[in-house]
Design a protein around this motif. Structure first.
Motif, PDB file in Angstrom:
ATOM      1  N   ASN A  48       0.800  -1.115   0.002  1.00 29.56           N
ATOM      2  CA  ASN A  48      -0.103  -0.028  -0.088  1.00 29.56           C
ATOM      3  C   ASN A  48       0.768   1.262  -0.025  1.00 29.56           C
ATOM      4  N   VAL A  52       0.750   4.166  -2.956  1.00 38.06           N
ATOM      5  CA  VAL A  52       0.472   5.742  -2.752  1.00 38.06           C
ATOM      6  C   VAL A  52       1.651   6.503  -3.362  1.00 38.06           C
ATOM      7  N   LYS A  78       3.094   8.324   8.887  1.00 32.26           N
ATOM      8  CA  LYS A  78       1.849   8.356   8.437  1.00 32.26           C
ATOM      9  C   LYS A  78       1.169   8.922   9.678  1.00 32.26           C
ATOM     10  N   THR A  85      -2.801  10.185   6.130  1.00 37.91           N
ATOM     11  CA  THR A  85      -1.941  10.734   5.546  1.00 37.91           C
ATOM     12  C   THR A  85      -0.719  10.539   5.453  1.00 37.91           C
ATOM     13  N   VAL A 102       0.140  12.603   1.065  1.00 37.04           N
ATOM     14  CA  VAL A 102      -1.009  11.894   0.118  1.00 37.04           C
ATOM     15  C   VAL A 102      -2.227  11.652   1.316  1.00 37.04           C
ATOM     16  N   GLU A 104      -5.212   9.506   2.012  1.00 34.19           N
ATOM     17  CA  GLU A 104      -6.031   8.178   1.570  1.00 34.19           C
ATOM     18  C   GLU A 104      -7.045   7.788   2.506  1.00 34.19           C
ATOM     19  N   TYR A 110     -10.599   6.797  -2.187  1.00 34.12           N
ATOM     20  CA  TYR A 110     -10.201   8.144  -2.547  1.00 34.12           C
ATOM     21  C   TYR A 110      -8.681   8.189  -2.011  1.00 34.12           C
ATOM     22  N   ARG A 111      -7.832   9.134  -2.849  1.00 30.16           N
ATOM     23  CA  ARG A 111      -6.748   9.628  -2.679  1.00 30.16           C
ATOM     24  C   ARG A 111      -6.504  11.017  -3.244  1.00 30.16           C
ATOM     25  N   SER A 112      -5.527  11.704  -2.468  1.00 30.13           N
ATOM     26  CA  SER A 112      -5.441  13.008  -3.004  1.00 30.13           C
ATOM     27  C   SER A 112      -4.011  13.539  -2.693  1.00 30.13           C
TER      28      SER A 112
END
Length: 122
Positions: A48, A52, A78, A85, A102, A104, A110-112
């Motif tokens: 994961n 990311v 994280k 995040t 990022v 998540e 959803y990821r930004s």
């Protein structure tokens, strides 16, 4: 008999205090974690984490017309708030290192990408 009842009662009170204090400290640790504590990622090669990181590079490439590729994740942290995040240090194909942040939310798929910046060379 009365002495035994008193001892049992005292033991019960002691055990209750220990259990309550332990659960309270565990809960406050969890709240602090959600409140902004960054936790080091022990295994940056975890599937994961790498996904990311690849997402961050792809989003950066898309936004800037760059052609970077992820070489590896160097380190990361994280933070669990309303999702996770990730703050990752990445090695890219241009031989530079970058910091990517990022957010998540896996339950929403959803990821930004919040930020992606080059790091100074040492």
């Amino acid at each position: 008999m009365a002495v035994m009842k008193v001892r049992c009662l005292l033991l019960l009170v002691f055990v209750t205090i220990v259990v309550v204090s332990t659960s309270t400290s565990t809960s406050s640790e969890a709240v602090r974690g959600r409140g902004g504590v960054w936790i080091p990622i022990k295994n940056v090669n975890e599937r994961n984490v790498v996904e990311v990181a690849k997402f961050a590079v792809a989003e950066y490439d898309s936004a800037t017309d760059a052609t970077l590729r992820l070489r590896r994740v160097i380190k990361g942290e994280k933070q669990v708030v309303a999702g996770t995040t990730y703050r990752l240090v990445l090695a890219a194909s241009d031989n530079n290192n970058y910091e990517a942040v990022v957010l998540e939310k896996p339950w929403l798929r959803y990821r930004s990408l919040d930020s992606f910046r080059p790091l100074d060379r040492a």
